[in-house]
Design a protein around this motif. Structure first.
Motif, PDB file in Angstrom:
ATOM      1  N   GLY A  16      63.772  -1.687 104.864  1.00 36.12           N
ATOM      2  CA  GLY A  16      65.054  -2.235 104.429  1.00 36.12           C
ATOM      3  C   GLY A  16      65.280  -3.648 104.957  1.00 36.12           C
ATOM      4  O   GLY A  16      65.807  -4.518 104.248  1.00 36.12           O
ATOM      5  N   LEU A  17      64.896  -3.881 106.206  1.00 40.03           N
ATOM      6  CA  LEU A  17      65.026  -5.226 106.771  1.00 40.03           C
ATOM      7  C   LEU A  17      64.251  -6.248 105.961  1.00 40.03           C
ATOM      8  O   LEU A  17      64.752  -7.326 105.625  1.00 40.03           O
ATOM      9  CB  LEU A  17      64.519  -5.232 108.221  1.00 40.03           C
ATOM     10  CG  LEU A  17      65.524  -4.821 109.298  1.00 40.03           C
ATOM     11  CD1 LEU A  17      64.795  -4.607 110.618  1.00 40.03           C
ATOM     12  CD2 LEU A  17      66.604  -5.884 109.459  1.00 40.03           C
ATOM     13  N   PHE A  18      62.997  -5.901 105.658  1.00 40.82           N
ATOM     14  CA  PHE A  18      62.174  -6.830 104.867  1.00 40.82           C
ATOM     15  C   PHE A  18      62.786  -7.059 103.488  1.00 40.82           C
ATOM     16  O   PHE A  18      62.822  -8.178 102.983  1.00 40.82           O
ATOM     17  CB  PHE A  18      60.745  -6.289 104.712  1.00 40.82           C
ATOM     18  CG  PHE A  18      59.882  -6.476 105.916  1.00 40.82           C
ATOM     19  CD1 PHE A  18      59.588  -7.760 106.377  1.00 40.82           C
ATOM     20  CD2 PHE A  18      59.352  -5.402 106.598  1.00 40.82           C
ATOM     21  CE1 PHE A  18      58.774  -7.955 107.484  1.00 40.82           C
ATOM     22  CE2 PHE A  18      58.538  -5.581 107.700  1.00 40.82           C
ATOM     23  CZ  PHE A  18      58.256  -6.866 108.148  1.00 40.82           C
ATOM     24  N   VAL A  19      63.251  -5.972 102.880  1.00 38.48           N
ATOM     25  CA  VAL A  19      63.845  -6.066 101.538  1.00 38.48           C
ATOM     26  C   VAL A  19      65.035  -7.033 101.580  1.00 38.48           C
ATOM     27  O   VAL A  19      65.169  -7.926 100.737  1.00 38.48           O
ATOM     28  CB  VAL A  19      64.281  -4.673 101.039  1.00 38.48           C
ATOM     29  CG1 VAL A  19      65.166  -4.768  99.809  1.00 38.48           C
ATOM     30  CG2 VAL A  19      63.048  -3.811 100.750  1.00 38.48           C
ATOM     31  N   GLY A  20      65.858  -6.858 102.613  1.00 35.24           N
ATOM     32  CA  GLY A  20      67.035  -7.713 102.725  1.00 35.24           C
ATOM     33  C   GLY A  20      66.662  -9.160 103.034  1.00 35.24           C
ATOM     34  O   GLY A  20      67.191 -10.097 102.422  1.00 35.24           O
ATOM     35  N   LEU A  21      65.734  -9.353 103.977  1.00 34.22           N
ATOM     36  CA  LEU A  21      65.366 -10.714 104.385  1.00 34.22           C
ATOM     37  C   LEU A  21      64.723 -11.488 103.236  1.00 34.22           C
ATOM     38  O   LEU A  21      64.987 -12.673 103.041  1.00 34.22           O
ATOM     39  CB  LEU A  21      64.386 -10.673 105.568  1.00 34.22           C
ATOM     40  CG  LEU A  21      64.970 -10.245 106.928  1.00 34.22           C
ATOM     41  CD1 LEU A  21      63.854 -10.006 107.943  1.00 34.22           C
ATOM     42  CD2 LEU A  21      65.947 -11.299 107.447  1.00 34.22           C
ATOM     43  N   MET A  22      63.859 -10.816 102.465  1.00 34.62           N
ATOM     44  CA  MET A  22      63.100 -11.535 101.435  1.00 34.62           C
ATOM     45  C   MET A  22      63.758 -11.498 100.065  1.00 34.62           C
ATOM     46  O   MET A  22      63.358 -12.230  99.173  1.00 34.62           O
ATOM     47  CB  MET A  22      61.681 -10.946 101.332  1.00 34.62           C
ATOM     48  CG  MET A  22      60.881 -11.118 102.613  1.00 34.62           C
ATOM     49  SD  MET A  22      59.146 -10.662 102.423  1.00 34.62           S
ATOM     50  CE  MET A  22      59.275  -8.909 102.188  1.00 34.62           C
TER      51      MET A  22
END
Lengths: 277, 588
Positions: free
Chosen positions: B146-152
């Motif tokens: 989820g962090l990666f999804v949000g960051l990118m």
């Protein structure tokens, strides 16, 4: 068993014009004769037979036949033969080898060929010596046999091919003497007809480096037992015999290896959906 | 310290890493992100880095996403998320952070280790364990997704559909919990703010492929006509064989597990003698065992394909890491003069091309052919456009019928390729032999027979038309006086070279690339022509001793000034280092 010659082929039809390099009196001449007689009895056309070998005197045999042959590298005849049979189950495949090629450098393949149980016939011409390299002890040589390479003998216990074949899962185990052409022919025919991995050890004297083996013809005798389908019983018999019992000693009923290359193929495109996202 | 700047402009390419101890799910998280990005229209490449422990060791997924096709990692990472720091030090050298990079850890696991946190690198802390623990069955790796999804800025609906697919066997509850964790991660990312948003892809097309190099080798082989494989497991080649096992069965072929590599190559030779195009796959130690039988295949003219997925050597070396140091054994490994073909894929996607071409070459010339892949290609997974169909199909010259007694298996023909009689063909009987032989295959120690058969085996390879596939020759679009650098490389380093060329193009430095796919035979005339006028040639290779340079210099003179950039694995030569090398050369 009916041993009448087939109408189609005679033993001579399985011989090529190439002259063997073997010494006069070598037992392998008799093996070649029994082998071609067995093929005539089986009636399989020469082009549908493949003879696969490794390195050594006995491994020269493919070129002396009129079959398809492969004279490969030292010790690797069994995997060559297994690959061929799995790829071409329509062929009658023989692997023919000697005691050095089959039990020493190729020893590991022997174990796994027995386990794998591919439907082929493995004939080992056992003369208990390396002949091509002029007289060194092989895995089946007695421990006190003197030679330049192992002065005074190796001191090593001989390898027991029949017991190892049984323990490893061979489906048919027999011992023959090269000089008994009738019995050897009959056993090779039966070995081919028996499903799975069939192992036939043929005592085949080396008159040049083991002249003492000329006495084998007086020592061999037909095993006074019926072949059994119980490997434990067969092992006990073989472990306790004098090494000169001949005949079929074991007939197993294990399912042969059954994965083969087919004759027709599907389009490789059926493999591609797994990659699409 | 929290990065709290407003979002910057978007990025064309982002590299990120996710690490954790074995079982933490770092690799699963990477796989989910790759597939989701691929579905949403990005390209990508993922390498998995695992320790030597079978279970419970460290694991890292190294991913690069881009709006354009990518052949390699960049050499530094924009974002690193550590589910925990156990054993992370072992990975530190493999995942250097970019100067403006971001590293995220769990405060419960302490500070970011010194070896990871470089100068200028931002640090952030997210309580993965606590957040995951707030949901029954919650997983830390899904928070990280989820962090990666949000960051990118990946589309969350695509991610959740991938999760639903991947967790379908675990049931509705697992899928729902997974998706909830991702949402929590996305919310956390929003609080962090991001300077790592990916540029939107031009098309959000479907139908792309997700494939590893080892799978691509297998598919290329089957497309080319391989129907028999013999297998002995070895890292990092096992996946070629594991892919082939069910695949061959589906198309009507089969794979046999052998007792060792001596047996596997022998089985392949036996099957090919029977007329079935055959393959085996291995890595350096296995190839070392196979060389005697490579000579048998050469002498008896039985075509086989041997895939060698290189790893660090000699001996057991570094089984899980890449190197190009099997070049010498592939080209020369054998007693006697035993010509063979050696083909090296230039990228993960090119593994398919190289393998299929190898089958074609082996069968057309009745010659052993080695596909020289390596761990960095074989175990990398890429998102690529679906590969096109190639014309390379196994076509072996065989005799259909034999009319008379005169069949010569090893006849001396114009092409030096002799039609082969397959078992079952009446009148074609011959004995294939490793002994030197006559044209009919009969053993011979005659001088003329030996010479003429050696000539034949050499000539059939030397005279073959390899088309323009022997190398990929590319330029970076910069013309004129500055276009005076040439990179000469082979195999897997092609990706890093291409990346470097693109960077140097932005600086106005012209670079030509000659990336060799056909290693043996070395097409000397074509190579010399490709290098004609080159002023500064940089030879690139991943070996300690410089095997590639030695091979080139043994065969031809190279024009201009030559520099040589080589080192052993496992640290792959990356695009940034190549750029530095060329910039420095230019400045000198």
């Amino acid at each position: 068993m009916n041993l009448a010659q087939s109408d189609t082929f005679k033993a001579a039809d399985y011989r090529s014009g190439v002259s063997p390099i073997w010494c006069p009196g070598c037992g392998d001449f008799h093996v070649l004769l029994s082998f071609t007689k067995a093929l005539a009895e089986l009636g399989t056309a020469p082009e549908n037979v493949a003879v696969i070998s490794g390195i050594g005197c006995s491994s020269r045999i493919p070129a002396y036949t009129n079959c398809y042959g492969f004279h490969g590298v030292h010790g690797r005849a069994l995997p060559l033969g297994a690959g061929l049979k799995v790829a071409r189950p329509d062929l009658t495949v023989f692997v023919m080898s000697g005691d050095g090629d089959g039990f020493s450098i190729g020893g590991n393949h022997f174990l796994h060929a027995c386990r794998r149980n591919v439907d082929l016939t493995y004939v080992v011409m056992d003369n208990q010596v390396y002949g091509m390299t002029k007289g060194q002890p092989s895995p089946t040589t007695e421990p006190d046999w003197d030679s330049a390479l192992s002065p005074g003998g190796t001191g090593l216990r001989p390898f027991h091919p029949l017991v190892i074949a049984l323990a490893s899962g061979a489906n048919f185990v027999a011992r023959e003497f090269s000089g008994d052409i009738k019995s050897t022919t009959r056993t090779i025919v039966e070995a081919v007809r028996h499903p799975g991995f069939s192992f036939v050890e043929i005592l085949s004297p080396c008159v040049t480096f083991r002249p003492d083996e000329k006495a084998w013809k007086n020592q061999v005798h037909v095993a006074a037992v019926q072949a059994t389908d119980d490997p434990a019983r067969a092992a006990r018999r073989i472990m306790t015999d004098d090494g000169f019992n001949t005949g079929v000693l074991y007939r197993g009923a294990r399912k042969p290896y059954d994965q083969h290359v087919k004759d027709s193929f599907a389009d490789p495109a059926i493999l591609e959906p797994e990659f699409a996202i | 310290m929290m990065p709290n700047e407003a979002p910057h402009s978007t990025r064309r390419s982002i590299s990120f890493a996710i690490v954790g101890s074995g079982g933490a799910g770092a690799l699963t998280a990477g796989a989910i992100l790759m597939e989701a990005a691929g579905k949403a229209g990005w390209y990508g490449i993922m390498n998995r880095s695992v320790g030597a422990q079978i279970r419970g060791g460290e694991a890292a997924a190294l991913v690069r996403l881009s709006t354009r096709p990518v052949d390699c990692m960049t050499g530094s990472f924009d974002i690193l998320i550590a589910i925990d720091w156990h054993n992370a030090n072992r990975f530190a050298a493999e995942m250097p952070l970019a100067p403006d990079g971001l590293v995220i850890g769990d405060p419960a696991n302490g500070d970011v280790p010194e070896t990871i946190a470089g100068p200028g690198v931002s640090q952030a802390y997210i309580p993965f364990k606590e957040l995951a623990g707030s949901l029954a069955g919650g997983r830390e790796n899904m928070i990280a997704v989820g962090l990666f999804v949000g960051l990118m800025g990946l589309p969350i609906e695509t991610v959740t559909s991938v999760i639903a697919d991947k967790l379908s066997e675990k049931g509705e509850q697992a899928i729902e919990t997974g998706c909830r964790c991702v949402q929590i991660g996305v919310q956390q990312a929003a609080q962090l703010g991001s300077s790592f948003t990916l540029e939107t892809p031009a098309t959000s097309q479907t139908g792309r492929w997700l494939i590893t190099g080892n799978e691509a080798v297998g598919l290329g082989a089957v497309r080319g006509g391989i129907r028999f494989a013999a297998a002995y497991p070895i890292t990092p080649a096992t996946e070629v064989l594991e892919w082939l096992a069910p695949a061959l069965t589906k198309v009507g072929g089969t794979l046999v597990q052998a007792e060792d590599e001596l047996a596997s190559i022998s089985m392949a030779i036996g099957a090919s003698f029977g007329g079935r195009p055959s393959i085996t796959a291995t890595s350096g130690p296995g190839l070392a065992l196979m060389v005697e039988s490579l000579g048998l295949a050469a002498a008896s003219e039985i075509p086989i394909v041997v895939v060698n997925v290189m790893r660090g050597g000699p001996s057991t070396g570094i089984p899980t890491k890449s190197e190009q140091s099997d070049l010498n054994i592939a080209v020369y490994g054998c007693h006697g003069d035993a010509p063979r073909i050696v083909v090296a894929p230039l990228s993960v996607a090119d593994c398919l091309f190289a393998a299929q071409w190898a089958v074609h070459l082996a069968e057309a010339m009745q010659v052993p052919t080695i596909v020289l892949s390596d761990q960095s290609l074989g175990q990398a997974q890429v998102v690529v456009d679906p590969p096109t169909q190639l014309a390379f199909i196994a076509r072996r010259a065989v005799v259909e019928t034999v009319e008379d007694e005169g069949y010569q298996r090893y006849a001396l023909t114009g092409s030096s390729v002799s039609p082969m009689a397959l078992p079952g063909t009446t009148g074609g009987q011959y004995t294939a032999d490793g002994l030197s032989h006559t044209v009919k295959g009969i053993p011979s120690s005659n001088n003329l027979d030996h010479q003429s058969q050696l000539d034949k085996r050499h000539n059939k390879i030397a005279g073959f038309d390899y088309g323009n596939h022997w190398a990929s020759i590319e330029d970076n679009g910069v013309a004129g006086a500055d276009a005076d650098f040439t990179i000469l490389t082979w195999g897997s380093l092609t990706g890093a070279a291409r990346e470097a060329m693109a960077t140097l193009a932005d600086e106005g430095i012209g670079v030509t690339l000659v990336a060799m796919r056909l290693i043996a035979p070395l097409l000397k005339d074509k190579l010399v022509a490709a290098l004609e006028g080159a002023q500064r040639i940089l030879i690139l290779e991943q070996t300690h001793s410089g095997q590639f340079r030695q091979y080139l210099r043994a065969n031809c003179d190279l024009p201009g000034e030559v520099q040589h950039f080589h080192r052993a694995g496992p640290q792959l030569i990356g695009p940034a280092e190549i750029c530095t090398r060329i910039r420095n050369w230019r400045a000198s």
